[in-house]
Design a protein around this motif. Structure first.
Motif, PDB file in Angstrom:
ATOM      1  N   ALA A 116       0.835  -1.207   0.000  1.00 26.06           N
ATOM      2  CA  ALA A 116       0.000   0.000   0.000  1.00 26.06           C
ATOM      3  C   ALA A 116       0.865   1.250   0.000  1.00 26.06           C
ATOM      4  O   ALA A 116       0.585   2.212  -0.720  1.00 26.06           O
ATOM      5  CB  ALA A 116      -0.926  -0.005   1.210  1.00 26.06           C
ATOM      6  N   ARG A 117       1.910   1.235   0.811  1.00 26.63           N
ATOM      7  CA  ARG A 117       2.812   2.389   0.869  1.00 26.63           C
ATOM      8  C   ARG A 117       3.491   2.628  -0.477  1.00 26.63           C
ATOM      9  O   ARG A 117       3.597   3.773  -0.936  1.00 26.63           O
ATOM     10  CB  ARG A 117       3.863   2.161   1.957  1.00 26.63           C
ATOM     11  CG  ARG A 117       4.868   3.296   2.096  1.00 26.63           C
ATOM     12  CD  ARG A 117       5.743   3.106   3.318  1.00 26.63           C
ATOM     13  NE  ARG A 117       6.518   1.862   3.237  1.00 26.63           N
ATOM     14  CZ  ARG A 117       7.221   1.347   4.243  1.00 26.63           C
ATOM     15  NH1 ARG A 117       7.229   1.960   5.416  1.00 26.63           N
ATOM     16  NH2 ARG A 117       7.896   0.237   4.089  1.00 26.63           N
ATOM     17  N   SER A 118       3.927   1.573  -1.122  1.00 26.78           N
ATOM     18  CA  SER A 118       4.651   1.741  -2.379  1.00 26.78           C
ATOM     19  C   SER A 118       3.746   2.264  -3.493  1.00 26.78           C
ATOM     20  O   SER A 118       4.213   2.990  -4.378  1.00 26.78           O
ATOM     21  CB  SER A 118       5.303   0.421  -2.801  1.00 26.78           C
ATOM     22  OG  SER A 118       4.327  -0.538  -3.167  1.00 26.78           O
ATOM     23  N   ILE A 133      -4.776  -3.269  17.530  1.00 28.04           N
ATOM     24  CA  ILE A 133      -3.667  -3.347  16.582  1.00 28.04           C
ATOM     25  C   ILE A 133      -3.333  -1.982  15.984  1.00 28.04           C
ATOM     26  O   ILE A 133      -2.214  -1.743  15.545  1.00 28.04           O
ATOM     27  CB  ILE A 133      -3.982  -4.358  15.457  1.00 28.04           C
ATOM     28  CG1 ILE A 133      -2.715  -4.622  14.629  1.00 28.04           C
ATOM     29  CG2 ILE A 133      -5.125  -3.864  14.580  1.00 28.04           C
ATOM     30  CD1 ILE A 133      -2.874  -5.668  13.553  1.00 28.04           C
ATOM     31  N   LEU A 134      -4.279  -1.064  15.992  1.00 23.17           N
ATOM     32  CA  LEU A 134      -4.057   0.232  15.351  1.00 23.17           C
ATOM     33  C   LEU A 134      -2.975   1.036  16.061  1.00 23.17           C
ATOM     34  O   LEU A 134      -2.283   1.837  15.423  1.00 23.17           O
ATOM     35  CB  LEU A 134      -5.360   1.017  15.296  1.00 23.17           C
ATOM     36  CG  LEU A 134      -6.469   0.352  14.475  1.00 23.17           C
ATOM     37  CD1 LEU A 134      -7.782   1.099  14.631  1.00 23.17           C
ATOM     38  CD2 LEU A 134      -6.063   0.253  13.018  1.00 23.17           C
ATOM     39  N   ALA A 138      -0.615   1.985  12.923  1.00 24.95           N
ATOM     40  CA  ALA A 138      -0.601   3.353  12.402  1.00 24.95           C
ATOM     41  C   ALA A 138       0.751   4.042  12.560  1.00 24.95           C
ATOM     42  O   ALA A 138       1.257   4.648  11.610  1.00 24.95           O
ATOM     43  CB  ALA A 138      -1.710   4.170  13.056  1.00 24.95           C
ATOM     44  N   PRO A 139       1.397   3.987  13.731  1.00 20.35           N
ATOM     45  CA  PRO A 139       2.720   4.615  13.852  1.00 20.35           C
ATOM     46  C   PRO A 139       3.803   3.889  13.046  1.00 20.35           C
ATOM     47  O   PRO A 139       4.761   4.511  12.595  1.00 20.35           O
ATOM     48  CB  PRO A 139       3.023   4.526  15.354  1.00 20.35           C
ATOM     49  CG  PRO A 139       1.702   4.311  16.009  1.00 20.35           C
ATOM     50  CD  PRO A 139       0.909   3.512  15.041  1.00 20.35           C
ATOM     51  N   GLU A 140       3.640   2.586  12.858  1.00 15.03           N
ATOM     52  CA  GLU A 140       4.632   1.814  12.105  1.00 15.03           C
ATOM     53  C   GLU A 140       4.607   2.163  10.618  1.00 15.03           C
ATOM     54  O   GLU A 140       5.631   2.128   9.942  1.00 15.03           O
ATOM     55  CB  GLU A 140       4.367   0.316  12.293  1.00 15.03           C
ATOM     56  CG  GLU A 140       5.410  -0.594  11.687  1.00 15.03           C
ATOM     57  CD  GLU A 140       6.680  -0.684  12.514  1.00 15.03           C
ATOM     58  OE1 GLU A 140       7.621  -1.362  12.070  1.00 15.03           O
ATOM     59  OE2 GLU A 140       6.746  -0.054  13.605  1.00 15.03           O
ATOM     60  N   TYR A 141       3.417   2.523  10.126  1.00 13.61           N
ATOM     61  CA  TYR A 141       3.257   2.863   8.704  1.00 13.61           C
ATOM     62  C   TYR A 141       2.554   4.210   8.585  1.00 13.61           C
ATOM     63  O   TYR A 141       1.399   4.294   8.143  1.00 13.61           O
ATOM     64  CB  TYR A 141       2.482   1.768   7.978  1.00 13.61           C
ATOM     65  CG  TYR A 141       3.253   0.480   7.888  1.00 13.61           C
ATOM     66  CD1 TYR A 141       4.228   0.294   6.902  1.00 13.61           C
ATOM     67  CD2 TYR A 141       3.052  -0.535   8.814  1.00 13.61           C
ATOM     68  CE1 TYR A 141       4.969  -0.879   6.834  1.00 13.61           C
ATOM     69  CE2 TYR A 141       3.788  -1.710   8.754  1.00 13.61           C
ATOM     70  CZ  TYR A 141       4.744  -1.874   7.770  1.00 13.61           C
ATOM     71  OH  TYR A 141       5.486  -3.029   7.702  1.00 13.61           O
ATOM     72  N   PRO A 142       3.235   5.286   8.976  1.00  8.74           N
ATOM     73  CA  PRO A 142       2.577   6.601   8.972  1.00  8.74           C
ATOM     74  C   PRO A 142       2.219   7.103   7.576  1.00  8.74           C
ATOM     75  O   PRO A 142       1.367   7.986   7.450  1.00  8.74           O
ATOM     76  CB  PRO A 142       3.621   7.510   9.638  1.00  8.74           C
ATOM     77  CG  PRO A 142       4.927   6.827   9.402  1.00  8.74           C
ATOM     78  CD  PRO A 142       4.632   5.372   9.452  1.00  8.74           C
ATOM     79  N   GLU A 143       2.851   6.535   6.541  1.00  5.29           N
ATOM     80  CA  GLU A 143       2.549   6.980   5.175  1.00  5.29           C
ATOM     81  C   GLU A 143       1.305   6.294   4.613  1.00  5.29           C
ATOM     82  O   GLU A 143       0.827   6.679   3.543  1.00  5.29           O
ATOM     83  CB  GLU A 143       3.726   6.686   4.244  1.00  5.29           C
ATOM     84  CG  GLU A 143       5.074   7.192   4.761  1.00  5.29           C
ATOM     85  CD  GLU A 143       5.835   6.112   5.534  1.00  5.29           C
ATOM     86  OE1 GLU A 143       7.062   6.213   5.620  1.00  5.29           O
ATOM     87  OE2 GLU A 143       5.176   5.167   6.034  1.00  5.29           O
TER      88      GLU A 143
END
Length: 243
Positions: A116-118, A133-134, A138-143
């Motif tokens: 998703a990030r890419s 889990i959020l 969320a902080p692990e994948y802020p983008e």
């Protein structure tokens, strides 16, 4: 423009209920048009082969050119090692604008988030009440922007929904949709505490009536600019690809 951010389309290959058997759009589209809904995000019903299911959804999207927006459904477990190819086909060939993941299939993985990030697209992730889990996700994948449907629980789990409302204001990349939310006071609380920019209108069609779900948004009595954000503006912003 009013956009329904949550609707299934096509056929699943299960046989236990409509959610994994069939999601016909004919009556949904008529109801949506009557309610003034101009566009709809669609993705498959549950399926054992999401590559085939996404292709069917792509055919449905093409048939209703300009009316539907496709999201690619993936299974974090059975599609392991193959998510990039599946999503790449959906985005680059079919013009899909997001990813759908359901915890019924398996908990979201790094692979899904990194894909998703890419591609710069959001994930609509049904956590089935597992909102804890959020705080890690969320902080692990802020983008990556995460849309959590049903205010965190289609099963009307009060504690899960209240917990998600607590998280929305402090996790900038976490959003929710309104599909199937039964407790109107919690819907009001989500908008009041997190702001209209964190809430998206969704119906969970074709099984729930889009006009009835949209009436909940109108019943909030928001200023027109805020209602426009929830009714479609937020979704348009989230699916605008950054890459």
């Amino acid at each position: 423009m009013i956009i329904d951010c949550h609707c299934h389309a096509g056929k699943g290959d299960g046989f236990t209920g409509p959610w994994d058997t069939t999601a016909p759009l004919e009556r949904y589209l008529a109801r949506a048009s009557e309610a003034g809904i101009t566009r709809t995000v669609v993705f498959s019903a549950f399926h054992s082969d999401y590559e085939a299911a996404n292709r069917e959804v792509a055919r449905i999207v093409a048939k209703h050119e300009g009316r539907l927006i496709g999201f690619a459904f993936v299974n974090p477990k059975s599609d392991v090692g193959n998510v990039r190819r599946l999503v790449g086909e959906a985005v680059e060939r079919y013009g899909f604008r997001g990813i759908k993941v359901h915890q019924h299939d398996g908990r979201i993985t790094r692979e899904v988030c990194e894909v998703a990030r890419s591609f710069g697209i959001p994930i609509l992730y049904d956590v089935m009440g597992d909102v804890t889990i959020l705080d890690l996700l969320a902080p692990e994948y802020p983008e990556v922007n995460f849309i959590i449907p049903h205010l965190g629980s289609f099963a009307d789990d009060y504690r899960a929904q209240v917990s998600l409302i607590d998280k929305l204001p402090r996790l900038p990349n976490v959003y929710t949709d309104t599909s199937g939310v039964r407790r109107f006071d919690l819907l009001e609380a989500a908008v009041t505490r997190a702001g209209p920019s964190k809430v998206l209108f969704g119906s969970d069609g074709p099984w729930l009536h889009p006009g009835i779900e949209l009436a909940k948004i109108r019943a909030l009595g928001l200023p027109p600019a805020d209602e426009r954000l929830i009714a479609g503006g937020n979704l348009l912003r989230l699916i605008e690809r950054k890459t």
